[in-house]
Design a protein around this motif. Structure first.
Motif, PDB file in Angstrom:
ATOM      1  N   HIS A   1       0.842  -1.189   0.000  1.00  0.00           N
ATOM      2  CA  HIS A   1       0.000   0.000   0.000  1.00  0.00           C
ATOM      3  C   HIS A   1       0.881   1.244   0.000  1.00  0.00           C
ATOM      4  CE1 HIS A   1      -3.608  -2.398   0.861  1.00  0.00           C
ATOM      5  NE2 HIS A   1      -2.827  -3.116   1.648  1.00  0.00           N
ATOM      6  N   GLY A   2       0.410   2.294  -0.661  1.00  0.00           N
ATOM      7  CA  GLY A   2       1.168   3.538  -0.705  1.00  0.00           C
ATOM      8  C   GLY A   2       2.493   3.405  -1.418  1.00  0.00           C
ATOM      9  N   ASN A   3       2.542   2.588  -2.463  1.00  0.00           N
ATOM     10  CA  ASN A   3       3.799   2.382  -3.173  1.00  0.00           C
ATOM     11  C   ASN A   3       4.247   3.685  -3.842  1.00  0.00           C
ATOM     12  OD1 ASN A   3       5.393   1.676  -5.780  1.00  0.00           O
ATOM     13  ND2 ASN A   3       5.553  -0.130  -4.486  1.00  0.00           N
ATOM     14  N   PRO A   4       5.432   4.193  -3.552  1.00  0.00           N
ATOM     15  CA  PRO A   4       5.826   5.516  -4.060  1.00  0.00           C
ATOM     16  C   PRO A   4       5.926   5.589  -5.577  1.00  0.00           C
ATOM     17  CG  PRO A   4       7.672   4.420  -2.957  1.00  0.00           C
ATOM     18  CD  PRO A   4       6.453   3.610  -2.645  1.00  0.00           C
ATOM     19  N   ARG A   5       6.295   4.498  -6.248  1.00  0.00           N
ATOM     20  CA  ARG A   5       6.434   4.558  -7.700  1.00  0.00           C
ATOM     21  C   ARG A   5       5.067   4.600  -8.388  1.00  0.00           C
ATOM     22  NH1 ARG A   5      11.057   0.053  -8.842  1.00  0.00           N
ATOM     23  NH2 ARG A   5      10.367  -0.753  -6.825  1.00  0.00           N
ATOM     24  N   ILE A   6       4.109   3.841  -7.861  1.00  0.00           N
ATOM     25  CA  ILE A   6       2.761   3.901  -8.440  1.00  0.00           C
ATOM     26  C   ILE A   6       2.119   5.236  -8.106  1.00  0.00           C
ATOM     27  CG2 ILE A   6       0.514   2.782  -8.563  1.00  0.00           C
ATOM     28  CD1 ILE A   6       1.862   0.151  -7.791  1.00  0.00           C
ATOM     29  N   ASN A   7       2.330   5.716  -6.884  1.00  0.00           N
ATOM     30  CA  ASN A   7       1.822   7.041  -6.517  1.00  0.00           C
ATOM     31  C   ASN A   7       2.323   8.112  -7.484  1.00  0.00           C
ATOM     32  OD1 ASN A   7       0.672   5.834  -4.312  1.00  0.00           O
ATOM     33  ND2 ASN A   7       1.987   6.805  -2.786  1.00  0.00           N
ATOM     34  N   ALA A   8       3.619   8.100  -7.763  1.00  0.00           N
ATOM     35  CA  ALA A   8       4.213   9.129  -8.624  1.00  0.00           C
ATOM     36  C   ALA A   8       3.638   9.056 -10.037  1.00  0.00           C
ATOM     37  CB  ALA A   8       5.727   8.968  -8.645  1.00  0.00           C
ATOM     38  N   ALA A   9       3.430   7.837 -10.543  1.00  0.00           N
ATOM     39  CA  ALA A   9       2.878   7.689 -11.882  1.00  0.00           C
ATOM     40  C   ALA A   9       1.464   8.253 -11.959  1.00  0.00           C
ATOM     41  CB  ALA A   9       2.882   6.216 -12.280  1.00  0.00           C
ATOM     42  N   LEU A  10       0.670   8.020 -10.930  1.00  0.00           N
ATOM     43  CA  LEU A  10      -0.697   8.536 -10.927  1.00  0.00           C
ATOM     44  C   LEU A  10      -0.732  10.053 -10.815  1.00  0.00           C
ATOM     45  CD1 LEU A  10      -2.476   5.840  -8.729  1.00  0.00           C
ATOM     46  CD2 LEU A  10      -2.830   6.291 -11.159  1.00  0.00           C
ATOM     47  N   ILE A  11       0.147  10.615  -9.995  1.00  0.00           N
ATOM     48  CA  ILE A  11       0.215  12.075  -9.881  1.00  0.00           C
ATOM     49  C   ILE A  11       0.581  12.696 -11.231  1.00  0.00           C
ATOM     50  CG2 ILE A  11       1.515  13.969  -8.838  1.00  0.00           C
ATOM     51  CD1 ILE A  11       1.676  12.185  -6.292  1.00  0.00           C
ATOM     52  N   ASP A  12       1.545  12.093 -11.905  1.00  0.00           N
ATOM     53  CA  ASP A  12       1.941  12.591 -13.223  1.00  0.00           C
ATOM     54  C   ASP A  12       0.791  12.479 -14.219  1.00  0.00           C
ATOM     55  OD1 ASP A  12       4.159  13.362 -15.201  1.00  0.00           O
ATOM     56  OD2 ASP A  12       3.386  11.504 -16.079  1.00  0.00           O
ATOM     57  N   GLN A  13       0.071  11.350 -14.188  1.00  0.00           N
ATOM     58  CA  GLN A  13      -1.037  11.163 -15.132  1.00  0.00           C
ATOM     59  C   GLN A  13      -2.180  12.126 -14.858  1.00  0.00           C
ATOM     60  OE1 GLN A  13      -0.941   9.145 -17.838  1.00  0.00           O
ATOM     61  NE2 GLN A  13      -2.857  10.129 -18.406  1.00  0.00           N
TER      62      GLN A  13
ATOM     63  N   ASN B   1      -9.677   3.290 -18.781  1.00  0.00           N
ATOM     64  CA  ASN B   1      -9.457   4.523 -18.032  1.00  0.00           C
ATOM     65  C   ASN B   1      -7.968   4.853 -17.962  1.00  0.00           C
ATOM     66  OD1 ASN B   1      -8.781   5.484 -14.943  1.00  0.00           O
ATOM     67  ND2 ASN B   1     -10.465   6.620 -15.880  1.00  0.00           N
ATOM     68  N   ALA B   2      -7.629   6.112 -18.267  1.00  0.00           N
ATOM     69  CA  ALA B   2      -6.217   6.500 -18.378  1.00  0.00           C
ATOM     70  C   ALA B   2      -5.472   6.361 -17.054  1.00  0.00           C
ATOM     71  CB  ALA B   2      -6.126   7.938 -18.888  1.00  0.00           C
ATOM     72  N   LEU B   3      -6.099   6.743 -15.944  1.00  0.00           N
ATOM     73  CA  LEU B   3      -5.435   6.614 -14.646  1.00  0.00           C
ATOM     74  C   LEU B   3      -5.172   5.155 -14.306  1.00  0.00           C
ATOM     75  CD1 LEU B   3      -7.308   9.275 -12.479  1.00  0.00           C
ATOM     76  CD2 LEU B   3      -4.870   9.264 -13.022  1.00  0.00           C
ATOM     77  N   ALA B   4      -6.167   4.299 -14.523  1.00  0.00           N
ATOM     78  CA  ALA B   4      -5.991   2.882 -14.218  1.00  0.00           C
ATOM     79  C   ALA B   4      -4.910   2.266 -15.093  1.00  0.00           C
ATOM     80  CB  ALA B   4      -7.313   2.141 -14.386  1.00  0.00           C
ATOM     81  N   CYS B   5      -4.903   2.616 -16.375  1.00  0.00           N
ATOM     82  CA  CYS B   5      -3.865   2.087 -17.273  1.00  0.00           C
ATOM     83  C   CYS B   5      -2.481   2.560 -16.852  1.00  0.00           C
ATOM     84  CB  CYS B   5      -4.155   2.502 -18.713  1.00  0.00           C
ATOM     85  SG  CYS B   5      -5.582   1.675 -19.456  1.00  0.00           S
ATOM     86  N   ARG B   6      -2.379   3.807 -16.398  1.00  0.00           N
ATOM     87  CA  ARG B   6      -1.072   4.314 -15.955  1.00  0.00           C
ATOM     88  C   ARG B   6      -0.617   3.585 -14.694  1.00  0.00           C
ATOM     89  NH1 ARG B   6       1.900   9.155 -16.565  1.00  0.00           N
ATOM     90  NH2 ARG B   6       4.008   8.608 -15.854  1.00  0.00           N
TER      91      ARG B   6
END
Length: 440
Positions: free
Chosen positions: A66-78, A327-332
């Motif tokens: 949970h709260g994985n920083p790499r997935i978090n960063a990708a979603l913020i960018d998207q 969905n673009a966020l989910a795909c990212r």
């Protein structure tokens, strides 16, 4: 507001307003809901700071904590680029890139991705694609489906029709199309002295006998490769998949691989079907595809199936849609998850971690009340000898009291932790599970 009040208030609001899934709500009169305030790594925390080791990956979805920083960063960018756009008449980079990478990971033979939001929807899509393919190719009589005994493929009506878990199926039986179940190669059902492989061969022979008589009206066989989840983590030899592929080819029946649970490294290979060195006609994916972040599912199809729909006539196109398809966020999030697999060499690392957890669990495997201790990749399961009809609920409650989130299926206890589980968390999981078995 004090934390205890925040816990209590959220519980009261949830019980009043939320109808929780797969739940007899009256049970929460005596079995309180767990309020989750935040999560990090393998842990869920309530407002008072009580914590629970997420040993089932929040219903099998969370791969990298949970709260994985790499997935978090990708979603913020998207979020700064595109959150969503309808996929009818439009496209976008995340969905194209994800489709290309999934096809490559599946070996290149499944080159066309159709998206939805959950596993049951993926099952529905695969069943409809198979049926419509046979109609488009001049064999409209092929409308029936075959699945394994004790199989589970989702709880929408089409998915439930090819499932075989009585708890889910019996109530809604009048609404369901009939399907056929053939023997499961679950090695727990083998005869004394019969190896898992030999039992798999025997079950494949039963499949062949059925298709020999009924192939003309059968569209597809749908299977959960190597592990049947809701059947109590029923595991079987890859020889069954090899033979099922050959039998389906022989009788012109599609093979649908439901890898909603088994995909993305759970069984030790990226996809479970790869351990049999085969390629299905249709591949259903969900759960871990976004690392547990956002709802997303996909069905991958062969070019042969895709080309049967490629026509000027709208009626020959695949007639299915979801508002949030691709969905673009989910795909990212999914792309970030795949990046972690590549960058961290997760499949190779999990082999070491799997051996480590199996070694730590030897005391469990040897316990006199434990039977059928088994492992497939990052899944472990065993049965506990008990006469208690309420064993699953009692075990779940005792696990929570020991900071563990475990949800037995009947008398089957299983572990399916996030891949980032640490050494001290492994020790805690094993030792406290042993405590529960000793005291139950």
């Amino acid at each position: 507001m004090q934390t205890s009040n925040r816990n209590d208030l959220l519980l009261k609001r949830s019980l009043a307003a939320v109808w929780h899934p797969c739940t007899q709500m009256k049970q929460h009169e005596t079995l309180p809901l767990i309020p989750v305030a935040r999560a990090q790594g393998c842990w869920l925390y309530d407002f008072e700071g009580a914590r629970y080791l997420d040993a089932v990956s929040s219903w099998w979805v969370n791969l990298f904590g949970h709260g994985n920083p790499r997935i978090n960063a990708a979603l913020i960018d998207q979020l700064a680029q595109l959150e969503h756009a309808m996929l009818a008449g439009f496209t976008h980079e995340p969905v194209v890139a994800l489709s290309e990478r999934l096809s490559q990971l599946a070996g290149g033979g499944l080159g066309h991705c159709f998206y939805a939001s959950d596993g049951a929807a993926a099952t529905e899509i695969a069943l409809k694609m198979s049926f419509h393919y046979w109609r488009n190719t001049g064999r409209p009589q092929k409308t029936q489906f075959v699945s394994l005994a004790n199989s589970y493929h989702g709880e929408t009506l089409g998915a439930l029709a090819v499932s075989d878990v009585r708890l889910f199926k019996d109530t809604y039986a009048p609404l369901l199309r009939a399907s056929v179940q053939v023997p499961s190669p679950d090695w727990r059902l083998a005869q004394a002295g019969e190896s898992p492989r030999d039992f798999a061969v025997r079950c494949a022979q039963a499949l062949e006998r059925h298709l020999e008589q009924h192939h003309a009206e059968t569209a597809a066989l749908i299977v959960e490769p190597l592990v049947q989840g809701a059947a109590g983590m029923a595991m079987y030899d890859a020889e069954y998949l090899r033979r099922a592929r050959a039998i389906c080819d022989r009788y012109s029946v599609h093979l649908i691989a439901d890898e909603i649970m088994t995909g993305f490294g759970r069984t030790g290979s990226f996809f479970a079907f790869q351990q049999a060195a085969i390629t299905p006609d249709l591949l259903c994916l969900s759960k871990g595809i976004t690392g547990g972040y956002l709802p997303l599912s996909a069905v991958l199809a062969t070019d042969t199936i895709y080309q049967a729909f490629y026509d000027d006539a709208v009626t020959r196109g695949f007639l299915h849609s979801h508002s949030y398809t691709g969905n673009a966020l989910a795909c990212r999030a999914a792309l970030a998850t795949l990046d972690i697999f590549g960058q961290d060499k997760v499949i190779e690392a999990n082999k070491t971690k799997s051996a480590q957890i199996s070694a730590a669990a030897r005391a469990l495997a040897r316990h006199p009340r434990v039977t059928n201790f088994r492992n497939s990749g990052m899944i472990w399961a065993f049965e506990v000898a008990t006469d208690d009809a309420g064993f699953a609920r009692s075990f779940y409650r005792q696990a929570l009291a020991r900071e563990l989130l475990l949800r037995p299926i009947g008398n089957t206890v299983y572990f399916m932790p996030p891949y980032v589980i640490a050494d001290d968390e492994i020790d805690l999981l094993i030792h406290r599970t042993l405590e529960i078995i000793e005291q139950t």
